[in-house]
Scaffold this motif. Structure first.
Motif, short mmCIF file in Angstrom:
data_model
loop_
_atom_site.label_atom_id
_atom_site.label_comp_id
_atom_site.label_asym_id
_atom_site.label_seq_id
_atom_site.Cartn_x
_atom_site.Cartn_y
_atom_site.Cartn_z
N VAL A 124 6.22 6.90 -0.74
CA VAL A 124 6.60 6.00 0.33
C VAL A 124 5.56 4.87 0.37
CG1 VAL A 124 7.05 5.71 2.79
CG2 VAL A 124 7.65 7.85 1.67
N TYR A 125 6.03 3.64 0.19
CA TYR A 125 5.15 2.48 0.20
C TYR A 125 5.34 1.69 1.49
CZ TYR A 125 4.88 3.11 -4.90
OH TYR A 125 4.69 3.61 -6.16
N LEU A 126 4.27 1.01 1.92
CA LEU A 126 4.43 -0.05 2.89
C LEU A 126 4.73 -1.31 2.09
CD1 LEU A 126 4.30 -1.17 5.76
CD2 LEU A 126 1.86 -1.59 5.40
N GLU B 159 12.85 0.51 8.70
CA GLU B 159 11.88 -0.28 9.44
C GLU B 159 10.56 0.47 9.51
OE1 GLU B 159 12.62 -0.70 13.66
OE2 GLU B 159 13.95 1.04 13.64
N PHE B 160 9.47 -0.26 9.43
CA PHE B 160 8.14 0.35 9.47
C PHE B 160 7.73 0.61 10.92
CE2 PHE B 160 3.46 -0.44 9.81
CZ PHE B 160 3.06 0.78 9.27
N GLY C 29 0.83 -1.19 0.00
CA GLY C 29 0.00 0.00 0.00
C GLY C 29 0.87 1.24 0.00
N ARG C 30 0.20 2.40 -0.04
CA ARG C 30 0.90 3.69 -0.03
C ARG C 30 0.80 4.32 1.35
NH1 ARG C 30 0.99 7.51 -4.75
NH2 ARG C 30 1.68 6.26 -6.52
N LEU C 31 1.95 4.65 1.93
CA LEU C 31 1.97 5.37 3.19
C LEU C 31 1.88 6.87 2.99
CD1 LEU C 31 4.72 3.38 5.10
CD2 LEU C 31 2.26 3.30 5.50
N GLY C 32 2.34 7.35 1.85
CA GLY C 32 2.29 8.79 1.58
C GLY C 32 3.05 9.12 0.32
N GLU C 33 2.97 10.38 -0.07
CA GLU C 33 3.64 10.83 -1.27
C GLU C 33 3.87 12.32 -1.18
OE1 GLU C 33 1.02 10.05 -4.55
OE2 GLU C 33 -0.73 10.54 -3.36
N GLY C 34 4.79 12.80 -1.98
CA GLY C 34 5.11 14.22 -1.99
C GLY C 34 5.78 14.60 -3.27
N THR D 97 9.97 -8.91 6.47
CA THR D 97 9.95 -7.73 7.32
C THR D 97 9.12 -6.62 6.67
OG1 THR D 97 12.17 -8.26 8.11
CG2 THR D 97 11.38 -6.00 8.47
N LEU D 98 8.28 -5.96 7.49
CA LEU D 98 7.56 -4.80 7.00
C LEU D 98 8.50 -3.60 6.99
CD1 LEU D 98 4.07 -5.01 8.75
CD2 LEU D 98 4.60 -5.45 6.35
N VAL D 99 8.53 -2.88 5.87
CA VAL D 99 9.41 -1.72 5.75
C VAL D 99 8.64 -0.56 5.12
CG1 VAL D 99 11.49 -3.11 5.51
CG2 VAL D 99 10.24 -2.42 3.46
N ALA D 100 9.13 0.64 5.37
CA ALA D 100 8.68 1.83 4.65
C ALA D 100 9.67 2.04 3.51
CB ALA D 100 8.65 3.04 5.58
N LEU D 101 9.21 1.86 2.29
CA LEU D 101 10.06 1.89 1.11
C LEU D 101 9.89 3.24 0.41
CD1 LEU D 101 11.96 -0.01 -0.61
CD2 LEU D 101 9.99 -0.33 -2.09
N LYS D 102 10.93 4.04 0.44
CA LYS D 102 10.92 5.37 -0.16
C LYS D 102 11.54 5.30 -1.55
CE LYS D 102 13.21 9.84 0.75
NZ LYS D 102 13.93 10.57 1.80
N VAL D 103 10.76 5.65 -2.57
CA VAL D 103 11.20 5.56 -3.96
C VAL D 103 11.20 6.96 -4.56
CG1 VAL D 103 10.84 4.47 -6.19
CG2 VAL D 103 10.16 3.28 -4.11
#
Length: 751
Positions: free
Chosen positions: A29-31, A92-93, A19-24, A38-44
């Motif tokens: 930033v994806y979950l 880490e998420f 899913g999407r945690l946010g954007e700018g 492992t759950l991570v916050a993936l910033k692309v």
């Protein structure tokens, strides 16, 4: 968390996107779940920034710094690929809220919570400083909360103490209100030292203990001045920590304690009785967070475990689409606060792009508390929800009734009230309505609370408002969750229209379209040969939308222009004006607010400039005329607001308004009157005393309404105003010390 969009890939570098945690402005930033589970916050990072060698180097530096951070109280870097075609990093998420969100929702932390917060963050800073780094942007939004302690995030502008690459030119780096005096006045050398992080921690502790920052709120330049020259306001800080906080906030960096000293001094006293909510190195502690915050963390942790299945998809083009909104997730994971984030162009996914066609064949790409909260009916009754029996059907006004834009908010309140009173006087009406007004004082945090109250009141059928863009950005999510119809007549940012809110009806053309009218007027009627454009960064989205769209139009037509971008911290506009005039500009467009437009007006007067001077609706404000004085004479405003006296049907409205309120209608009263009557017409068509909100929303969107100021018709799927020749956009000019309406803004250049 938002669902993935069709433009999103299913996997990135072995990480399964959930899913999407946010954007700018810089990326998404994806979950995600790593190959190891492992759950991570993936910033692309967006591809267009990845192609910038300078940005890629900064991203590499951020990754390198994150690898050096090993504190248990800082978010841990899991993996990264700064040299990939689309750079990414995974941390880490953390399912907990930011300190800013927790305090905004549930109030200040107890004394023990402040001590635990301060001690753990001081430990994180000590570890950071021991690694030869400084954070430089410690603030409530960069602190996430978990039951065992806080987590420090976002090392995007962290640096080694001897690295002055971001401050060598006097650039202020950090968040006004939370950065140290030596940072605020742009000094090099001292500005990146560890003592600056300690000062920021002191500011964060004041916020955690009181719910407000120690140097108040307001424009960035005002905050920077207070940080350098004024004493901090720590009057409400509990005595147990007040002395420590004052030492952190000393103006002299050498007089502040070290992070290691703070970790020792703030360590909470051991508490008898162990608790699962805390416990480091055998320390027996009581829970440090209020119960509602703990419940919020538990809810989000549970939601993270209850994740939907995601099927692999193939997407042509691998770049994830950025978005126009600066969501909480984006801010917490380091997208929104990068240089270019808050003031950067809104980036729209392909499914959100809109081409708006206006008469004449031109096509525009729509790119991208202190306040008293009035919960009662302003006529003196208690809130509808407190009355016995079923709640009375209510139309609510959500506005700024006591803050900087109170004149606009009060005008809208009166327009709404007049429309409802006339509706209630009609024979055969299906229901009798109450009016409820809520004041956010121009504060986005208060606007969020107002929206929550109105959405939770089953008697409220529809809302007119909010008054300003920041308030709308803060409030619309709550209204959307409740499917409560919201009709806004004064906010103008295109980001409001493209975020897909189901219950939002944007009852005015967005700011991007106003640039079209400025182009037509200056080239077709003022005869301008070279147009100077001032993009004032203090105006945030508005400044960018006006200036960039106008610049694109001129570029498409090959018309000469002189664009200039001005820092939000600049108060002296003489160099800017001189640059425009030296380049041959014979007209000037100011994309900014009333107070700073007055500064430009004075410089142009002093330079004896005789060309056209224009701006959009923010200068249509008595503050501009008062501040500019005789320099305001002749300035033109293109604004989505009418003078009813110049409109068909306006005489009857003006007379009714005068009878009810004892004077002529102010600007935006007629627009609110139209918006309310549109809702009332939809209510009348439903012919039921208890309509469901979703039924009313469908009726509002599905039935065009001809008002005094314009025809109101909305796209059923998006709530955007249907663009037509009658768009409610007018020209206003300062004549004899006051703005006077010149009639509808022209949409075509005369042949």
């Amino acid at each position: 968390m938002e669902a993935l969009r069709t433009s999103d890939p299913a996997r990135i570098a072995g990480h399964r996107l959930l899913g999407r945690l946010g954007e700018g402005g810089m990326g998404v930033v994806y979950l995600a779940r790593s190959a190891g589970g492992t759950l991570v916050a993936l910033k692309v990072v967006l591809g267009e920034y990845a192609d910038d060698a300078g940005f890629r180097e900064r991203f590499r530096r951020e990754v390198a710094i994150a690898r050096r951070v090993t504190s248990p109280w800082a978010v841990r870097l899991v993996d990264a690929a700064p040299d990939a075609e689309e750079p990414w990093l995974a941390t880490e998420f953390v399912p907990g809220p930011s300190l800013a969100e927790a305090v905004d929702r549930h109030g200040p932390l107890p004394v023990r919570g402040v001590r635990v917060l301060g001690a753990r963050l001081a430990e994180a800073l000590h570890d950071l400083h021991e690694a030869g780094l400084v954070h430089r942007d410690l603030k409530p939004g960069n602190v996430l909360l978990l039951p065992d302690g806080p987590r420090l995030i976002d090392f995007g502008i962290a640096r080694a103490p001897d690295d002055t690459s971001l401050t060598a030119t006097g650039l202020v780096v950090g968040t006004p209100g939370y950065l140290a005096p030596e940072q605020a006045d742009g000094r090099t050398g001292e500005a990146v030292q560890a003592a600056g992080d300690v000062f920021s921690l002191g500011c964060v502790l004041v916020y955690a203990a009181t719910g407000r920052p120690p140097f108040g709120t307001g424009p960035a330049d005002a905050l920077l001045y207070r940080v350098v020259h004024d004493a901090p306001d720590v009057a409400d800080v509990p005595d147990e920590v007040a002395g420590i906080v004052r030492r952190c906030l000393d103006k002299d960096p050498a007089a502040r304690p070290t992070a290691q000293d703070l970790a020792r001094d703030l360590a909470p006293e051991p508490d008898p009785g162990p608790s699962p909510a805390m416990g480091q190195e055998g320390e027996a502690c009581a829970p440090w967070l209020p119960e509602p915050v703990v419940q919020l963390i538990a809810h989000r942790s549970s939601a993270a475990l209850d994740l939907p299945d995601v099927t692999d998809t193939e997407v042509s083009g691998t770049s994830p689409a950025g978005g126009p909104a600066r969501s909480a997730g984006a801010a917490q994971h380091g997208i929104a606060d990068h240089p270019g984030g808050p003031g950067a162009p809104a980036r729209l996914s392909p499914t959100r792009r809109r081409f708006l066609t206006v008469t004449g064949g031109a096509a525009l790409l729509a790119a991208g508390g202190g306040a008293a909260l009035w919960a009662a009916d302003r006529d003196g009754g208690p809130p509808p929800a407190t009355r016995p029996g079923p709640p009375r059907p209510t139309i609510a006004l959500h506005g700024d009734l006591s803050g900087p834009d109170k004149e606009t908010g009060l005008a809208q309140e009166r327009g709404l009230r007049l429309a409802v009173e006339q509706f209630n006087a009609r024979p055969g009406r299906p229901l009798t309505l109450a009016v409820r007004t809520e004041d956010d004082g121009g504060d986005p945090a208060a606007a969020r609370r107002v929206a929550g109250r109105l959405a939770a009141d089953p008697g409220v059928l529809a809302v007119v408002g909010p008054t300003t863009d920041p308030a709308a950005e803060a409030a619309l999510a709550a209204y959307d969750t409740a499917l409560l119809p919201v009709v806004a007549v004064s906010p103008g940012s295109i980001t409001l229209a493209v975020q897909g809110y189901r219950s939002f009806c944007h009852a005015r053309v967005p700011d991007t379209i106003l640039a079209f009218y400025l182009n037509v007027y200056l080239r077709g009627f003022a005869g301008s040969r070279r147009i100077g454009i001032v993009d004032d960064r203090a105006a945030d989205h508005h400044g960018w939308e006006i200036s960039s769209t106008l610049s694109k139009l001129l570029h498409q037509d090959g018309h000469p222009q002189v664009p200039k971008v001005v820092s939000a911290l600049r108060r002296d506009f003489r160099p800017t004006v001189d640059t425009l005039l030296a380049a041959g500009a014979d007209s000037v467009v100011f994309a900014g607010g009333a107070d700073r437009a007055a500064l430009v007006a004075k410089v142009l007067r002093d330079r004896r400039f005789g060309g056209a001077r224009a701006a959009a609706h923010p200068i249509l404000d008595p503050r501009f005329v008062r501040a500019a004085g005789d320099a305001a004479e002749g300035w033109l405003s293109v604004a989505p607001v009418a003078d009813p006296a110049r409109l068909k049907g306006g005489a009857a409205f003006t007379a009714a308004y005068r009878r009810r309120f004892g004077g002529p209608p102010p600007r935006y009263a007629a627009e609110a009157y139209d918006a309310t009557n549109m809702v009332l017409a939809a209510l009348g068509g439903l012919k039921t005393p208890r309509p469901a909100r979703e039924d009313l929303l469908a009726a509002v969107r599905g039935t065009p309404y001809q008002g005094i100021t314009k025809k109101l018709a909305f796209k059923k799927d998006t709530g955007e105003l249907v663009i037509a020749a009658d768009n409610g956009v007018f020209l206003w000019r300062v004549e004899r010390g006051a703005f006077r309406c010149q009639g509808p803004a022209p949409v075509t250049v005369p042949s």
